[in-house]
Design a protein around this motif. Structure first.
Motif, PDB file in Angstrom:
ATOM      1  N   GLN A   1       0.825  -1.214   0.000  1.00 19.23           N
ATOM      2  CA  GLN A   1       0.000   0.000   0.000  1.00 19.23           C
ATOM      3  C   GLN A   1       0.858   1.261   0.000  1.00 19.23           C
ATOM      4  N   ARG A   2       1.990   1.190   0.660  1.00 24.82           N
ATOM      5  CA  ARG A   2       2.865   2.366   0.762  1.00 24.82           C
ATOM      6  C   ARG A   2       3.464   2.766  -0.585  1.00 24.82           C
ATOM      7  N   LYS A   3       3.419   1.869  -1.552  1.00 23.70           N
ATOM      8  CA  LYS A   3       3.944   2.203  -2.878  1.00 23.70           C
ATOM      9  C   LYS A   3       3.204   3.386  -3.488  1.00 23.70           C
ATOM     10  N   SER A   4       1.938   3.524  -3.139  1.00 25.20           N
ATOM     11  CA  SER A   4       1.148   4.612  -3.713  1.00 25.20           C
ATOM     12  C   SER A   4       1.084   5.839  -2.801  1.00 25.20           C
ATOM     13  N   ALA A   5       1.732   5.773  -1.658  1.00 31.49           N
ATOM     14  CA  ALA A   5       1.733   6.913  -0.733  1.00 31.49           C
ATOM     15  C   ALA A   5       2.733   7.967  -1.204  1.00 31.49           C
ATOM     16  N   LYS A   6       2.536   9.164  -0.722  1.00 36.37           N
ATOM     17  CA  LYS A   6       3.474  10.245  -1.038  1.00 36.37           C
ATOM     18  C   LYS A   6       4.748  10.050  -0.219  1.00 36.37           C
ATOM     19  N   ALA A   7       5.866  10.250  -0.876  1.00 39.05           N
ATOM     20  CA  ALA A   7       7.163  10.022  -0.236  1.00 39.05           C
ATOM     21  C   ALA A   7       7.378  10.921   0.975  1.00 39.05           C
ATOM     22  N   ASP A   8       6.795  12.101   0.965  1.00 39.05           N
ATOM     23  CA  ASP A   8       6.981  13.001   2.109  1.00 39.05           C
ATOM     24  C   ASP A   8       6.068  12.645   3.277  1.00 39.05           C
ATOM     25  N   LYS A   9       5.175  11.682   3.069  1.00 41.34           N
ATOM     26  CA  LYS A   9       4.253  11.243   4.123  1.00 41.34           C
ATOM     27  C   LYS A   9       4.536   9.825   4.602  1.00 41.34           C
ATOM     28  N   SER A  10       5.404   9.109   3.902  1.00 40.25           N
ATOM     29  CA  SER A  10       5.651   7.706   4.226  1.00 40.25           C
ATOM     30  C   SER A  10       7.135   7.384   4.089  1.00 40.25           C
ATOM     31  N   TYR A  11       7.710   6.890   5.172  1.00 35.95           N
ATOM     32  CA  TYR A  11       9.111   6.475   5.153  1.00 35.95           C
ATOM     33  C   TYR A  11       9.337   5.398   4.097  1.00 35.95           C
ATOM     34  N   VAL A  12       8.445   4.417   4.056  1.00 34.92           N
ATOM     35  CA  VAL A  12       8.587   3.313   3.105  1.00 34.92           C
ATOM     36  C   VAL A  12       8.489   3.830   1.673  1.00 34.92           C
ATOM     37  N   SER A  13       7.538   4.691   1.427  1.00 37.23           N
ATOM     38  CA  SER A  13       7.402   5.265   0.094  1.00 37.23           C
ATOM     39  C   SER A  13       8.659   6.033  -0.303  1.00 37.23           C
ATOM     40  N   SER A  14       9.253   6.722   0.654  1.00 33.61           N
ATOM     41  CA  SER A  14      10.487   7.458   0.347  1.00 33.61           C
ATOM     42  C   SER A  14      11.611   6.495  -0.027  1.00 33.61           C
ATOM     43  N   LEU A  15      11.654   5.339   0.630  1.00 31.13           N
ATOM     44  CA  LEU A  15      12.653   4.328   0.250  1.00 31.13           C
ATOM     45  C   LEU A  15      12.382   3.809  -1.157  1.00 31.13           C
ATOM     46  N   TYR A  16      11.119   3.509  -1.443  1.00 30.29           N
ATOM     47  CA  TYR A  16      10.765   3.035  -2.784  1.00 30.29           C
ATOM     48  C   TYR A  16      11.173   4.064  -3.839  1.00 30.29           C
ATOM     49  N   ASN A  17      10.907   5.327  -3.562  1.00 30.44           N
ATOM     50  CA  ASN A  17      11.231   6.381  -4.528  1.00 30.44           C
ATOM     51  C   ASN A  17      12.733   6.524  -4.742  1.00 30.44           C
ATOM     52  N   LYS A  18      13.513   6.253  -3.705  1.00 29.30           N
ATOM     53  CA  LYS A  18      14.971   6.367  -3.827  1.00 29.30           C
ATOM     54  C   LYS A  18      15.573   5.149  -4.521  1.00 29.30           C
ATOM     55  N   GLY A  19      14.857   4.035  -4.495  1.00 34.11           N
ATOM     56  CA  GLY A  19      15.273   2.878  -5.270  1.00 34.11           C
ATOM     57  C   GLY A  19      16.120   1.857  -4.533  1.00 34.11           C
ATOM     58  N   THR A  20      16.588   0.919  -5.321  1.00 40.04           N
ATOM     59  CA  THR A  20      17.302  -0.248  -4.804  1.00 40.04           C
ATOM     60  C   THR A  20      18.506   0.124  -3.946  1.00 40.04           C
ATOM     61  N   ASP A  21      19.314   1.048  -4.423  1.00 38.96           N
ATOM     62  CA  ASP A  21      20.537   1.381  -3.682  1.00 38.96           C
ATOM     63  C   ASP A  21      20.235   1.876  -2.272  1.00 38.96           C
ATOM     64  N   GLU A  22      19.213   2.697  -2.136  1.00 41.91           N
ATOM     65  CA  GLU A  22      18.869   3.218  -0.803  1.00 41.91           C
ATOM     66  C   GLU A  22      18.328   2.105   0.097  1.00 41.91           C
ATOM     67  N   ILE A  23      17.524   1.233  -0.474  1.00 43.99           N
ATOM     68  CA  ILE A  23      16.992   0.112   0.304  1.00 43.99           C
ATOM     69  C   ILE A  23      18.140  -0.799   0.743  1.00 43.99           C
ATOM     70  N   LEU A  24      19.052  -1.082  -0.164  1.00 45.60           N
ATOM     71  CA  LEU A  24      20.207  -1.921   0.180  1.00 45.60           C
ATOM     72  C   LEU A  24      21.091  -1.251   1.224  1.00 45.60           C
ATOM     73  N   LYS A  25      21.213   0.053   1.144  1.00 46.50           N
ATOM     74  CA  LYS A  25      21.983   0.797   2.150  1.00 46.50           C
ATOM     75  C   LYS A  25      21.365   0.600   3.533  1.00 46.50           C
ATOM     76  N   LYS A  26      20.039   0.681   3.609  1.00 50.36           N
ATOM     77  CA  LYS A  26      19.358   0.485   4.895  1.00 50.36           C
ATOM     78  C   LYS A  26      19.560  -0.943   5.397  1.00 50.36           C
ATOM     79  N   ILE A  27      19.480  -1.913   4.504  1.00 50.19           N
ATOM     80  CA  ILE A  27      19.695  -3.308   4.906  1.00 50.19           C
ATOM     81  C   ILE A  27      21.119  -3.486   5.423  1.00 50.19           C
ATOM     82  N   SER A  28      22.061  -2.872   4.758  1.00 50.83           N
ATOM     83  CA  SER A  28      23.455  -2.937   5.198  1.00 50.83           C
ATOM     84  C   SER A  28      23.620  -2.317   6.584  1.00 50.83           C
TER      85      SER A  28
END
Length: 105
Positions: A14-41
């Motif tokens: 559901q967060r995929k359709s949220a606004k990035a400035d309103k959802s942490y998860v959406s902001s990660l999705y918008n930043k893409g794979t590298d940002e998500i991998l950075k968080k996992i690291s």
């Protein structure tokens, strides 16, 4: 256990359709794979540090963060929790050494 993972999966979708400035998860999705991998690291490193510190409560907290960010990655890549649990089920009862050898074939 699967139930909470499924619920989280639904919320993360559901967060995929949220606004990035309103959802942490959406902001990660918008930043893409590298940002998500950075968080996992980062979360992986925090698990290691918590483990070295020896506090089980801290380990649990950090593992939860790691799992959460891993679930974010799974949803980003359109991989369902069920696919992971199916893979774990497939491996259940299989020797770790044998499973590893099978991957190399």
């Amino acid at each position: 256990m699967d139930e909470i993972l499924i619920k989280l999966e639904q919320i993360l979708e559901q967060r995929k359709s949220a606004k990035a400035d309103k959802s942490y998860v959406s902001s990660l999705y918008n930043k893409g794979t590298d940002e998500i991998l950075k968080k996992i690291s980062e979360e992986s490193a925090e698990v290691i540090m918590a483990t070295k510190d020896g506090s089980n409560d801290k380990i649990i907290y950090e593992i939860a963060d790691l799992w959460f960010h891993t679930l974010v990655l799974l949803r980003f890549k359109k991989i369902k929790v069920e696919q992971i649990t199916n893979e774990l089920s497939r491996r259940f009862g299989l020797s770790g050494l044998k499973e590893k050898a099978n991957r190399n074939n």
